[in-house]
Design an enzyme around this catalytic site. Structure first.
Site, PDB file in Angstrom:
ATOM      1  N   HIS A 147       0.819  -1.229   0.000  1.00 41.84           N
ATOM      2  CA  HIS A 147       0.000   0.000   0.000  1.00 41.84           C
ATOM      3  C   HIS A 147       0.848   1.271   0.000  1.00 41.84           C
ATOM      4  O   HIS A 147       0.316   2.357  -0.273  1.00 41.84           O
ATOM      5  CB  HIS A 147      -0.908   0.049   1.231  1.00 41.84           C
ATOM      6  CG  HIS A 147      -1.956  -1.014   1.268  1.00 41.84           C
ATOM      7  ND1 HIS A 147      -2.824  -1.239   0.215  1.00 41.84           N
ATOM      8  CD2 HIS A 147      -2.281  -1.928   2.228  1.00 41.84           C
ATOM      9  CE1 HIS A 147      -3.632  -2.241   0.530  1.00 41.84           C
ATOM     10  NE2 HIS A 147      -3.326  -2.673   1.730  1.00 41.84           N
ATOM     11  N   ASP A 152      -2.975 -10.437  -2.254  1.00 44.82           N
ATOM     12  CA  ASP A 152      -3.470  -9.896  -0.982  1.00 44.82           C
ATOM     13  C   ASP A 152      -4.920  -9.451  -1.203  1.00 44.82           C
ATOM     14  O   ASP A 152      -5.272  -8.987  -2.292  1.00 44.82           O
ATOM     15  CB  ASP A 152      -2.603  -8.705  -0.574  1.00 44.82           C
ATOM     16  CG  ASP A 152      -2.942  -8.158   0.804  1.00 44.82           C
ATOM     17  OD1 ASP A 152      -2.169  -8.419   1.741  1.00 44.82           O
ATOM     18  OD2 ASP A 152      -3.963  -7.451   0.912  1.00 44.82           O
ATOM     19  N   HIS A 206      -6.463  -6.955  -0.321  1.00 47.83           N
ATOM     20  CA  HIS A 206      -6.609  -5.509  -0.549  1.00 47.83           C
ATOM     21  C   HIS A 206      -5.865  -5.103  -1.811  1.00 47.83           C
ATOM     22  O   HIS A 206      -4.891  -5.752  -2.220  1.00 47.83           O
ATOM     23  CB  HIS A 206      -6.076  -4.745   0.671  1.00 47.83           C
ATOM     24  CG  HIS A 206      -6.710  -5.210   1.950  1.00 47.83           C
ATOM     25  ND1 HIS A 206      -6.048  -5.967   2.897  1.00 47.83           N
ATOM     26  CD2 HIS A 206      -7.985  -5.072   2.401  1.00 47.83           C
ATOM     27  CE1 HIS A 206      -6.880  -6.255   3.889  1.00 47.83           C
ATOM     28  NE2 HIS A 206      -8.061  -5.736   3.613  1.00 47.83           N
ATOM     29  N   ASP A 247      -4.718 -12.540   3.534  1.00 45.33           N
ATOM     30  CA  ASP A 247      -5.965 -12.023   4.101  1.00 45.33           C
ATOM     31  C   ASP A 247      -7.180 -12.296   3.218  1.00 45.33           C
ATOM     32  O   ASP A 247      -8.296 -11.897   3.551  1.00 45.33           O
ATOM     33  CB  ASP A 247      -5.853 -10.532   4.468  1.00 45.33           C
ATOM     34  CG  ASP A 247      -5.032  -9.739   3.484  1.00 45.33           C
ATOM     35  OD1 ASP A 247      -4.794 -10.240   2.366  1.00 45.33           O
ATOM     36  OD2 ASP A 247      -4.628  -8.609   3.825  1.00 45.33           O
TER      37      ASP A 247
END
Ligand code: ZN
Length: 376
Positions: free
Chosen positions: A149, A186, A188, A274
Site C-alpha cells: 500500500h 493480498d 486488498h 488475508d
C-alpha cells in the site's frame, strides 16, 4: 499430486529476528483515537508472523530451504521508489520516538522503526538478488512491515516502504531485467505497486482483491496505467465471499494469459493471506489448499515463461490461527518439498462449500474483457 511434488526447486527464505521487533503500538488508526474504548493490538503484529516461522520450523521445512540474508536496504534502494521528503518524514518520526503516519493513521513507525522498515525492504531485495544470481530458483521474504500500500510519498495500511516495488526496481535498474510482473493476491488492492509503475511499461502490475475494500475507491478494472504504461496495469476486483473456484477462474482466464502475453523475466508475488476464510480484514474464503493451487499455477507459468524465477514478499494476513498453514502450503509448493503437517482447517468437518456464483463469474468476465481490450 499438485504441481510441485517431485519437482524440487531450490527455494530461499528470508527471515530475520529483528523484523519481529517492528513496533505497531497499541493504537490502530484513526490517528485521533477514541477515548471511549480500550486500546487493542493492531492486526499487523508480531504474533501472526512468528507463528508462521514456528510452523515452518516445527514442520522441518525451514532446514530444507536456503537461508537468505536480510541486510538493510540502502537509501538509494528506497529512493528508486520513495521521495526524499517522505524518507525524511519517516526518519524524523523514527528518531523522535515514533508515531502514526499516512492515510487514516493506520501505519505505525516505532521508536527507531526506520531501521526495521529498511530491513523489510532489504529482505525483498536479498530474495530478488538470490533469484537473479541463480543462487536459488525462487524465494520467499517473510518480512514485516508489509509494503504494497505504500505510496511514493505516503505510508498507508501498515506499509512504510513498498518492499515488492523496491525489489522490482532493483531487478530492472540494477539487475538488468527488461520486464517484470507482479501478481498481488493480498485481499486488498496493491495500490502502491500500481502507482509506482503506473507509467512504466517494464512492469505488468496485476492485483486480485476484494472490491471496494481498502484503500477506498481504489482498484477498479478501468485503472489500466497511463502514458507508456497503458495496458500494463490489470485489476481484478472480486465481490466479497469469493472462494477457490472464483480465484482459479480469475487465474485461468485473466492472470495466466496476461503473464503469457507479457513474458516477464521475473514474477514477484506480493503475497498476502488475508483472502483466507478466517481473516478479520477481508471477506474471502480461501484455504491453505487454495493458496497451494494458486502457487502451483504461478510456478508452472514461471517455468515456461521465466525459468521458474519467482520472488514472494509477505504482505497481509491477520488470522493467527490459519495464516501459518496458508504460508506453509505456499512454501511446500514453491519448493516442491512436502511436510507431514496436516492443516486442521482442511479436515472434513471444516469443509467450505465453494460455489462459483454468477455474480462472481461476472466479475471475472469484466476483468477478462479489459485484458482482451487493452493488454492482449
Ligand atoms: Zn491486505
Amino acid at each position: 499430486m499438485l504441481g510441485g511434488w517431485g519437482e524440487n526447486m531450490t527455494t530461499g527464505l528470508v527471515w530475520e529476528e529483528r523484523l519481529m521487533w517492528h513496533d505497531t503500538g497499541m493504537y490502530f488508526g484513526p490517528a485521533v483515537f477514541s477515548p471511549w474504548i480500550e486500546p487493542v493490538q493492531p492486526p499487523e503484529n508480531t504474533d501472526g508472523k512468528r507463528r508462521i516461522k514456528n510452523l515452518l520450523d516445527r514442520s522441518g521445512l525451514t532446514k530444507k530451504l536456503h537461508d537468505l540474508s536480510c541486510p538493510q536496504a540502502s537509501k538509494e534502494d528506497i529512493r528508486r521508489v520513495h521521495t526524499a521528503k517522505y524518507f525524511a518524514e519517516v526518519e524524523k518520526l523514527s528518531e523522535n520516538g515514533g508515531g502514526n503516519l499516512g492515510l487514516m493513521g493506520t501505519t505505525h513507525v516505532g521508536n527507531k522503526g526506520i531501521d526495521i522498515a529498511l530491513l523489510a525492504a532489504g529482505g525483498s531485495i536479498s530474495a530478488t538478488k538470490a533469484v537473479l544470481d541463480g543462487k536459488v530458483d525462487n524465494a520467499y521474504a517473510l518480512i514485516r512491515p508489509p509494503g504494497h500500500h505504500a505510496r511514493p510519498n505516503e505510508a498507508m495500511g501498515f506499509c512504510i516502504f513498498a518492499n515488492a516495488a523496491i525489489a522490482g526496481l532493483y531487478a530492472l535498474d540494477i539487475g538488468g531485467l527488461d520486464r517484470i510482473a507482479f501478481v498481488d493476491w493480498d485481499v486488498h488492492h496493491g495500490n502502491g505497486t500500481q502507482e509506482i509503475f503506473w507509467e512504466d511499461p517494464r512492469a505488468l502490475t496485476i492485483s486480485l482483491h476484494q472490491e471496494n475494500c481498502f484503500p477506498p475507491a481504489s482498484g477498479a478494472t478501468d485503472e489500466i496505467g497511463a502514458a507508456k504504461g497503458i495496458g500494463t496495469n490489470l485489476n481484478i476486483p472480486l465481490p466479497p465471499g469469493c472462494g477457490e473456484s472464483a480465484y482459479l477462474a480469475a487465474f485461468d482466464h485473466v492472470v495466466l494469459p496476461a503473464l503469457e502475453t507479457f513474458k516477464p523475466q521475473l514474477i514477484i508475488v506480493p503475497c498476502g493471506f488475508d483472502a483466507g476464510f478466517h481473516d478479520p480484514l477481508g471477506r474471502m474464503m480461501l484455504t491453505s489448499h487454495s493458496f497451494r493451487l494458486l502457487t502451483a499455477r504461478i510456478k508452472a507459468a514461471s517455468q515456461s515463461i521465466c525459468d521458474g524465477k519467482i520472488v514472494m514478499t509477505h504482505e497481509g494476513g491477520y488470522s493467527p490461527h490459519s495464516v501459518p498453514f496458508h504460508c506453509l502450503a505456499v512454501l511446500e509448493e514453491l519448493s516442491g518439498i512436502p511436510t507431514d503437517v496436516l492443516d486442521p482447517y482442511l479436515q472434513p468437518s471444516q469443509k467450505i462449500d465453494d460455489k462459483f456464483l454468477p455474480h462472481q463469474a461476472d466479475a471475472v468476465s469484466r476483468a477478462e474483457a479489459v485484458l482482451k481490450k487493452y493488454i492482449l
